[in-house]
Design an enzyme around this catalytic site. Structure first.
Site, PDB file in Angstrom:
ATOM      1  N   HIS A   7       8.837   4.896  -3.021  1.00 30.24           N
ATOM      2  CA  HIS A   7       8.844   4.990  -1.487  1.00 30.24           C
ATOM      3  C   HIS A   7       9.948   4.175  -0.612  1.00 30.24           C
ATOM      4  O   HIS A   7      10.259   3.109  -1.069  1.00 30.24           O
ATOM      5  CB  HIS A   7       7.330   4.874  -0.856  1.00 30.24           C
ATOM      6  CG  HIS A   7       6.962   3.557  -1.052  1.00 30.24           C
ATOM      7  ND1 HIS A   7       7.227   2.595  -0.397  1.00 30.24           N
ATOM      8  CD2 HIS A   7       6.126   2.910  -2.117  1.00 30.24           C
ATOM      9  CE1 HIS A   7       6.483   1.296  -0.786  1.00 30.24           C
ATOM     10  NE2 HIS A   7       5.858   1.619  -1.837  1.00 30.24           N
ATOM     11  N   GLU A  82      -0.477   4.186  -6.212  1.00 38.71           N
ATOM     12  CA  GLU A  82      -0.193   2.835  -6.532  1.00 38.71           C
ATOM     13  C   GLU A  82      -1.205   2.161  -7.346  1.00 38.71           C
ATOM     14  O   GLU A  82      -2.539   2.584  -7.294  1.00 38.71           O
ATOM     15  CB  GLU A  82       0.199   1.827  -5.417  1.00 38.71           C
ATOM     16  CG  GLU A  82       0.618   0.756  -5.699  1.00 38.71           C
ATOM     17  CD  GLU A  82       1.739   0.322  -6.571  1.00 38.71           C
ATOM     18  OE1 GLU A  82       1.576   0.526  -7.657  1.00 38.71           O
ATOM     19  OE2 GLU A  82       2.697  -0.316  -5.911  1.00 38.71           O
TER      20      GLU A  82
END
Length: 185
Positions: A7, A82
């Protein structure tokens, strides 16, 4: 072939804080990185046909920039979330206690996950993507996951594993199933 990216920059990345499951937003720089990533992905010789992203907003926003540019739908996959750094989420990333804890493969972070936990959840997704010969995937996720994916494709010593780092919106290419079989033979 499998494309993977991290990201764009978040407020916690900029502050050098551990940003696991916390949903820190993209910075203005992170938004611009996502737009540049979209341009880069649109110019790939082997085009992306499917985009899958982590459920965290920073990954979704990054994937959205690419999806808008390529006019592709996106889908979320929980396996791309994550790593759960537990009690270390939000801590300055240079803290010795975090740096020591992150080098343990089988030991879970307090109230979190271990590297092996993440490996167990992400490898089936990698194999599903590689088995789908109809599509070329872009996975938009996080540094810890990409580190683990890299180890799947390129076995390495522990020190090399923990030193592996992907910049925000860096595009990583992993081999197809055929190429992977050639590497492993």
């Amino acid at each position: 072939m499998l494309y993977v990216t991290r990201h764009g920059e978040t407020t916690w990345n900029a502050a050098e804080r551990v940003c696991g499951r916390a949903d820190a937003p993209l910075t203005e720089k992170g938004q611009k990185q996502a737009e540049k990533l979209a341009e880069k992905v649109s110019e790939l010789q082997i085009p992306v046909t499917k985009i899958i992203h982590s459920p965290l907003q920073r990954a979704k926003d990054t994937a959205q920039a690419v999806a808008d540019k390529l006019h592709l739908p996106m889908e979320v996959d929980e396996r791309l979330i994550e790593m759960d750094f537990g009690e270390y989420d939000g801590m300055p990333s240079h803290e010795t206690i975090f740096q020591e804890a992150r080098q343990e493969f089988a030991v879970r972070f307090p109230n979190g996950e271990s590297v092996l936990d993440v490996y167990a959840r992400v490898v089936p997704l990698i194999e599903e993507c590689l088995a789908d010969e109809e599509n070329v995937y872009l996975l938009v996720c996080h540094n810890a996951l990409i580190r683990i994916m890299n180890a799947y494709f390129h076995p390495m010593p522990n020190e090399t594993f923990f030193d592996f780092f992907v910049e925000n919106t860096e595009l990583v290419t992993f081999p197809s199933k055929h190429e992977l079989n050639t590497i492993k033979s």
